[in-house]
Motif scaffolding. Structure first.
Motif, short mmCIF file in Angstrom:
data_model
loop_
_atom_site.label_atom_id
_atom_site.label_comp_id
_atom_site.label_asym_id
_atom_site.label_seq_id
_atom_site.Cartn_x
_atom_site.Cartn_y
_atom_site.Cartn_z
N UNK A 260 13.50 -10.20 -40.55
CA UNK A 260 13.38 -9.37 -39.35
C UNK A 260 14.64 -9.54 -38.53
N UNK A 261 15.38 -8.45 -38.37
CA UNK A 261 16.55 -8.46 -37.51
C UNK A 261 16.15 -7.89 -36.17
N UNK A 262 16.34 -8.66 -35.11
CA UNK A 262 16.00 -8.21 -33.77
C UNK A 262 17.26 -8.17 -32.92
N UNK B 298 23.40 -3.34 -31.70
CA UNK B 298 23.97 -4.65 -32.07
C UNK B 298 24.24 -4.76 -33.57
N UNK B 299 23.94 -3.73 -34.35
CA UNK B 299 24.31 -3.73 -35.77
C UNK B 299 23.18 -4.04 -36.73
N UNK B 300 21.94 -3.99 -36.28
CA UNK B 300 20.80 -4.32 -37.15
C UNK B 300 20.70 -3.37 -38.33
N UNK C 162 13.69 -4.13 -38.91
CA UNK C 162 14.58 -4.21 -37.75
C UNK C 162 13.77 -3.79 -36.53
N UNK C 163 14.11 -4.35 -35.39
CA UNK C 163 13.42 -3.98 -34.16
C UNK C 163 14.29 -4.30 -32.96
N UNK C 164 14.19 -3.46 -31.95
CA UNK C 164 14.84 -3.76 -30.67
C UNK C 164 14.04 -4.79 -29.90
N UNK C 165 12.80 -5.03 -30.34
CA UNK C 165 11.93 -5.99 -29.67
C UNK C 165 11.98 -7.34 -30.38
N UNK C 166 11.97 -8.43 -29.62
CA UNK C 166 11.88 -9.74 -30.27
C UNK C 166 10.47 -9.97 -30.80
N UNK C 167 10.33 -10.87 -31.75
CA UNK C 167 9.00 -11.20 -32.26
C UNK C 167 8.12 -11.74 -31.14
N UNK C 168 8.69 -12.61 -30.32
CA UNK C 168 7.98 -13.16 -29.16
C UNK C 168 8.98 -13.27 -28.00
N UNK C 169 8.49 -12.95 -26.81
CA UNK C 169 9.34 -13.06 -25.62
C UNK C 169 8.51 -13.56 -24.45
#
Length: 144
Positions: free
Chosen positions: A2-4, A9-11, A100-107
């Motif tokens: 998972x690329x966040x 940013x290039x994901x 890929x996601x603009x969201x983090x797995x957890x924040x």
């Protein structure tokens, strides 16, 4: 995997580069969807000649799946169910998947994949997914 990271940013660039390298190494079959929103469109009734279940079955059995922009489409019960079923099928079969996601797995602020998809999906992603945080500024805006 998972690329966040934030937009630009290039994901996507990195994941397509990885897929090109994998394809060059041998005869592999993989599925590329521009965005999860496009995938949902294809899975909607009359979105594909295969029908929703046929198309979902095809995606569930792809040896290497890229789901780009996870969490970017409007969340509904239907998109949650489709995402869960697809993630779960790849999880159960131990099929490699790149997200890929603009969201983090957890924040800490709660704006993350868990808020969009819930614990069931993020739990499955967490167990066998390596999270890579892409940092930096929007490369597309820097180039303009």
């Amino acid at each position: 995997m998972l690329l966040t990271g934030t937009t630009g940013t290039g994901k996507t660039h990195e994941t397509y580069g990885a897929l090109r390298s994998i394809a060059a190494a041998g005869p592999h079959t993989y599925e590329i969807r521009a965005t999860t929103a496009d995938m949902y469109g294809l899975l909607r009734p009359n979105g594909s000649a295969r029908g929703t279940e046929g198309e979902l079955g095809r995606l569930a059995h792809v040896p290497l799946l890229l789901l780009n922009d996870l969490g970017s489409a409007k969340a509904t019960e239907w998109t949650d169910e489709i995402t869960y079923r697809l993630v779960n099928e790849h999880y159960k079969a131990c099929r490699p998947t790149i997200y890929t996601s603009n969201l983090p797995a957890r924040a800490a602020d709660g704006r993350d994949l868990t808020a969009v998809f819930g614990e069931r999906i993020v739990s499955r992603l967490s167990e066998d997914t390596r999270v890579i945080a892409m940092t930096g500024t929007d490369r597309r805006r820097a180039a303009a």
